[in-house]
Design a protein around this motif. Structure first.
Motif, PDB file in Angstrom:
ATOM      1  N   THR A 128     -22.710  -8.178 103.402  1.00 13.10           N
ATOM      2  CA  THR A 128     -21.557  -8.334 102.497  1.00 13.10           C
ATOM      3  C   THR A 128     -21.976  -8.065 101.052  1.00 13.10           C
ATOM      4  OG1 THR A 128     -20.528  -9.965 103.964  1.00 13.10           O
ATOM      5  CG2 THR A 128     -19.788  -9.928 101.669  1.00 13.10           C
ATOM      6  N   LEU A 129     -23.120  -8.619 100.645  1.00 11.44           N
ATOM      7  CA  LEU A 129     -23.615  -8.422  99.279  1.00 11.44           C
ATOM      8  C   LEU A 129     -23.916  -6.956  98.984  1.00 11.44           C
ATOM      9  CD1 LEU A 129     -26.089 -11.405  98.642  1.00 11.44           C
ATOM     10  CD2 LEU A 129     -24.065 -10.846  97.299  1.00 11.44           C
ATOM     11  N   MET A 130     -24.416  -6.249  99.994  1.00 13.23           N
ATOM     12  CA  MET A 130     -24.841  -4.860  99.802  1.00 13.23           C
ATOM     13  C   MET A 130     -23.711  -3.852 100.006  1.00 13.23           C
ATOM     14  SD  MET A 130     -27.944  -4.916  98.856  1.00 13.23           S
ATOM     15  CE  MET A 130     -27.916  -6.569  98.143  1.00 13.23           C
ATOM     16  N   LYS A 131     -22.538  -4.327 100.368  1.00 16.32           N
ATOM     17  CA  LYS A 131     -21.430  -3.442 100.758  1.00 16.32           C
ATOM     18  C   LYS A 131     -21.160  -2.335  99.746  1.00 16.32           C
ATOM     19  CE  LYS A 131     -16.582  -3.534 102.204  1.00 16.32           C
ATOM     20  NZ  LYS A 131     -15.374  -4.368 102.419  1.00 16.32           N
ATOM     21  N   ASP A 132     -21.144  -2.663  98.473  1.00 11.89           N
ATOM     22  CA  ASP A 132     -20.798  -1.675  97.442  1.00 11.89           C
ATOM     23  C   ASP A 132     -21.991  -1.290  96.575  1.00 11.89           C
ATOM     24  OD1 ASP A 132     -18.056  -1.663  98.194  1.00 11.89           O
ATOM     25  OD2 ASP A 132     -17.782  -3.547  97.115  1.00 11.89           O
ATOM     26  N   ASN A 133     -23.206  -1.519  97.102  1.00 13.38           N
ATOM     27  CA  ASN A 133     -24.416  -1.225  96.329  1.00 13.38           C
ATOM     28  C   ASN A 133     -25.217  -0.093  96.958  1.00 13.38           C
ATOM     29  OD1 ASN A 133     -24.626  -3.289  94.095  1.00 13.38           O
ATOM     30  ND2 ASN A 133     -24.400  -4.677  95.836  1.00 13.38           N
ATOM     31  N   PHE A 134     -25.927   0.636  96.106  1.00 16.02           N
ATOM     32  CA  PHE A 134     -26.866   1.650  96.594  1.00 16.02           C
ATOM     33  C   PHE A 134     -28.066   1.651  95.650  1.00 16.02           C
ATOM     34  CE2 PHE A 134     -28.885   5.749  96.939  1.00 16.02           C
ATOM     35  CZ  PHE A 134     -28.884   5.965  98.314  1.00 16.02           C
ATOM     36  N   TYR A 135     -29.266   1.708  96.251  1.00 11.74           N
ATOM     37  CA  TYR A 135     -30.505   1.675  95.463  1.00 11.74           C
ATOM     38  C   TYR A 135     -31.377   2.878  95.804  1.00 11.74           C
ATOM     39  CZ  TYR A 135     -29.102  -3.156  94.660  1.00 11.74           C
ATOM     40  OH  TYR A 135     -28.394  -4.278  94.312  1.00 11.74           O
ATOM     41  N   ASP A 136     -32.064   3.386  94.796  1.00 14.78           N
ATOM     42  CA  ASP A 136     -33.015   4.460  95.050  1.00 14.78           C
ATOM     43  C   ASP A 136     -34.176   3.964  95.905  1.00 14.78           C
ATOM     44  OD1 ASP A 136     -31.965   6.736  93.369  1.00 14.78           O
ATOM     45  OD2 ASP A 136     -32.083   5.155  91.859  1.00 14.78           O
ATOM     46  N   SER A 137     -34.516   2.687  95.723  1.00 10.40           N
ATOM     47  CA  SER A 137     -35.605   2.105  96.516  1.00 10.40           C
ATOM     48  C   SER A 137     -35.369   0.618  96.702  1.00 10.40           C
ATOM     49  CB  SER A 137     -36.960   2.334  95.826  1.00 10.40           C
ATOM     50  OG  SER A 137     -38.022   1.851  96.611  1.00 10.40           O
ATOM     51  N   VAL A 138     -35.633   0.134  97.922  1.00 14.01           N
ATOM     52  CA  VAL A 138     -35.624  -1.297  98.224  1.00 14.01           C
ATOM     53  C   VAL A 138     -37.056  -1.690  98.555  1.00 14.01           C
ATOM     54  CG1 VAL A 138     -34.882  -3.076  99.852  1.00 14.01           C
ATOM     55  CG2 VAL A 138     -33.245  -1.357  99.042  1.00 14.01           C
ATOM     56  N   ILE A 139     -37.569  -2.698  97.867  1.00 11.81           N
ATOM     57  CA  ILE A 139     -38.977  -3.098  98.008  1.00 11.81           C
ATOM     58  C   ILE A 139     -39.016  -4.509  98.596  1.00 11.81           C
ATOM     59  CG2 ILE A 139     -41.165  -3.412  96.811  1.00 11.81           C
ATOM     60  CD1 ILE A 139     -39.879  -1.616  94.548  1.00 11.81           C
ATOM     61  N   GLU A 140     -39.599  -4.635  99.783  1.00 17.02           N
ATOM     62  CA  GLU A 140     -39.571  -5.885 100.547  1.00 17.02           C
ATOM     63  C   GLU A 140     -40.933  -6.582 100.490  1.00 17.02           C
ATOM     64  OE1 GLU A 140     -38.838  -8.716 101.735  1.00 17.02           O
ATOM     65  OE2 GLU A 140     -37.337  -8.090 103.241  1.00 17.02           O
ATOM     66  N   PHE A 141     -40.973  -7.707  99.751  1.00 17.05           N
ATOM     67  CA  PHE A 141     -42.199  -8.480  99.623  1.00 17.05           C
ATOM     68  C   PHE A 141     -42.263  -9.672 100.571  1.00 17.05           C
ATOM     69  CE2 PHE A 141     -42.588  -6.249  95.582  1.00 17.05           C
ATOM     70  CZ  PHE A 141     -43.963  -6.099  95.449  1.00 17.05           C
ATOM     71  N   VAL A 142     -41.159 -10.034 101.215  1.00 12.40           N
ATOM     72  CA  VAL A 142     -41.149 -11.292 101.976  1.00 12.40           C
ATOM     73  C   VAL A 142     -40.751 -11.082 103.439  1.00 12.40           C
ATOM     74  CG1 VAL A 142     -40.853 -12.783  99.980  1.00 12.40           C
ATOM     75  CG2 VAL A 142     -38.825 -11.826 101.085  1.00 12.40           C
ATOM     76  N   ALA A 143     -41.121  -9.943 104.002  1.00 18.27           N
ATOM     77  CA  ALA A 143     -40.920  -9.711 105.434  1.00 18.27           C
ATOM     78  C   ALA A 143     -42.261  -9.890 106.133  1.00 18.27           C
ATOM     79  CB  ALA A 143     -40.368  -8.310 105.686  1.00 18.27           C
ATOM     80  N   PHE A 144     -42.278 -10.719 107.161  1.00 21.93           N
ATOM     81  CA  PHE A 144     -43.532 -11.051 107.822  1.00 21.93           C
ATOM     82  C   PHE A 144     -43.520 -10.803 109.324  1.00 21.93           C
ATOM     83  CE2 PHE A 144     -43.095 -13.703 104.046  1.00 21.93           C
ATOM     84  CZ  PHE A 144     -44.257 -13.377 103.369  1.00 21.93           C
ATOM     85  N   THR A 145     -42.338 -10.580 109.897  1.00 24.83           N
ATOM     86  CA  THR A 145     -42.241 -10.365 111.335  1.00 24.83           C
ATOM     87  C   THR A 145     -41.421  -9.107 111.631  1.00 24.83           C
ATOM     88  OG1 THR A 145     -40.187 -11.623 111.616  1.00 24.83           O
ATOM     89  CG2 THR A 145     -42.269 -12.870 111.686  1.00 24.83           C
ATOM     90  N   LYS A 146     -41.540  -8.634 112.867  1.00 24.29           N
ATOM     91  CA  LYS A 146     -40.765  -7.478 113.300  1.00 24.29           C
ATOM     92  C   LYS A 146     -39.269  -7.740 113.134  1.00 24.29           C
ATOM     93  CE  LYS A 146     -39.863  -4.646 117.428  1.00 24.29           C
ATOM     94  NZ  LYS A 146     -40.212  -4.447 118.848  1.00 24.29           N
ATOM     95  N   GLU A 147     -38.847  -8.977 113.426  1.00 20.41           N
ATOM     96  CA  GLU A 147     -37.427  -9.320 113.287  1.00 20.41           C
ATOM     97  C   GLU A 147     -36.972  -9.188 111.840  1.00 20.41           C
ATOM     98  OE1 GLU A 147     -38.937 -10.419 116.989  1.00 20.41           O
ATOM     99  OE2 GLU A 147     -39.688 -11.166 115.027  1.00 20.41           O
ATOM    100  N   ASP A 148     -37.847  -9.522 110.908  1.00 20.35           N
ATOM    101  CA  ASP A 148     -37.515  -9.393 109.485  1.00 20.35           C
ATOM    102  C   ASP A 148     -37.223  -7.940 109.117  1.00 20.35           C
ATOM    103  OD1 ASP A 148     -37.860 -12.115 109.044  1.00 20.35           O
ATOM    104  OD2 ASP A 148     -39.914 -11.906 108.306  1.00 20.35           O
ATOM    105  N   VAL A 149     -38.099  -7.034 109.522  1.00 14.53           N
ATOM    106  CA  VAL A 149     -37.904  -5.633 109.116  1.00 14.53           C
ATOM    107  C   VAL A 149     -36.775  -4.974 109.907  1.00 14.53           C
ATOM    108  CG1 VAL A 149     -40.205  -5.294 108.169  1.00 14.53           C
ATOM    109  CG2 VAL A 149     -39.821  -4.873 110.603  1.00 14.53           C
TER     110      VAL A 149
END
Length: 331
Positions: free
Chosen positions: A58-79
């Motif tokens: 819902t938060l990302m519905k109207d957003n677009f980013y050149d890059s998303v940087i994920e520092f807090v993913a630790f499991t396969k389910e997270d990614v």
């Protein structure tokens, strides 16, 4: 360039945020608002829980980013969740993995990005490997994987034998003149990287097509033994370090929780070849050493009584390990 950093208040990500702003990027961070750090005024903040997939979509519905940087993913389910949330919302997804995923036992030096990933000792590393394996199957998003190795700031106690969250015990033991355990004979070589040096190279991967669907490690080139790092802290405290060398397998026999952090990471010498990131980065640096920040680390803990936590259970086991090892030597 418009980027989203998931996290943004950790050891590494704080410096990455600052460097991105310095590079005139349009930075938004997404986190739960629990940890407060001084951020540049231009940084936008979204308060939310990345683990809540529906809320994130819902938060990302109207957003677009050149890059998303994920520092807090630790499991396969997270990614897997992230790929669902950010599909069609970014040109690049950067996953922060870990150099601890490289093959243990270490078989060859220096380590490169082609070094096999295998760590039978530490679940943290195993989970990062599983994340990487999944991301390499993603075909409808540009993926960049980054592997840091023991990256620190001006608040991190550099000790090989601590329980997570109770690192201050290392300083207290030194102050009290108690023995400090160093696994093995104390000569293994350890690579550490200051977060500012890491950030200087990391930013050149963001939005860079040459980094799409590729893997990079970013480490310093300053090498220390654990004996050196312990002596460095003791000297800064104005005390003498009483180091005792104990075989790693004996430590783990007495303290099973240390198998991952030691056999899976810190008991091995680690030396890296940074040629690959140097070809991408326009300002690779390895300038800051632990000797440059150790006094800041001590001052930080001295000014933060709530951080001076000690696990009595862990310390009792620590002392018992020393006692039984010395008894075995005498028998």
């Amino acid at each position: 360039m418009k980027i989203l950093i998931i996290g943004g208040s950790g050891t590494i990500s704080t410096y990455v945020v600052r460097k991105c702003v310095e590079m005139k990027m349009d930075v938004t961070i997404l986190n739960r608002g629990i940890h407060h750090v001084d951020l540049p005024k231009s940084v936008k903040i979204i308060i939310g829980d990345i683990k809540d997939k529906q809320a994130m979509m819902t938060l990302m519905k109207d957003n677009f980013y050149d890059s998303v940087i994920e520092f807090v993913a630790f499991t396969k389910e997270d990614v897997q969740r992230d790929i669902e949330v950010f599909k069609g919302k970014t040109r690049q997804y950067i996953f922060i993995s870990s150099a601890s995923a490289y093959h243990k036992p270490v078989e060859d030096y220096p380590m490169t990005e082609e070094t096999p990933l295998k760590n039978p000792y530490w679940s943290y590393s195993q989970d990062k490997i599983e994340c990487e394996e999944y991301l390499k199957t993603v075909i409808d998003m540009n993926i960049t994987i980054v592997r840091p190795s023991h990256t620190y700031d001006n608040k991190m106690i550099m000790a090989v034998m601590t329980r997570w969250g109770y690192e201050y015990a290392h300083i207290q033991r030194l102050k009290d003149g108690l023995p400090i355990i160093i696994p093995g004979d104390g000569t293994s070589v350890w690579t550490i990287t200051h977060a500012k040096d890491f950030a200087n190279s990391f930013v050149y991967l963001i939005g860079n097509e040459a980094a799409y669907n590729d893997v990079f490690h970013i480490t310093g080139e300053k090498l220390y033994t654990w004996d050196q790092l312990t002596q460095m802290m003791a000297q800064a405290l104005g005390v003498k370090a009483h180091i005792i060398h104990i075989p790693t397998d004996f430590i783990i026999q007495m303290m099973p929780e240390m198998e991952g952090p030691l056999f899976g990471d810190k008991s091995w010498s680690v030396i890296f070849d940074n040629s690959k990131i140097k070809k991408i980065s326009q300002e690779y640096t390895s300038n800051i050493g632990y000797e440059d920040v150790v006094m800041d680390v001590i001052k930080y803990y001295e000014s933060q009584p709530e951080k001076q936590k000690i696990s009595e259970e862990y310390e009792e086991l620590y002392d018992l390990t020393i006692e039984l090892y010395q008894k075995n030597l005498r028998s």
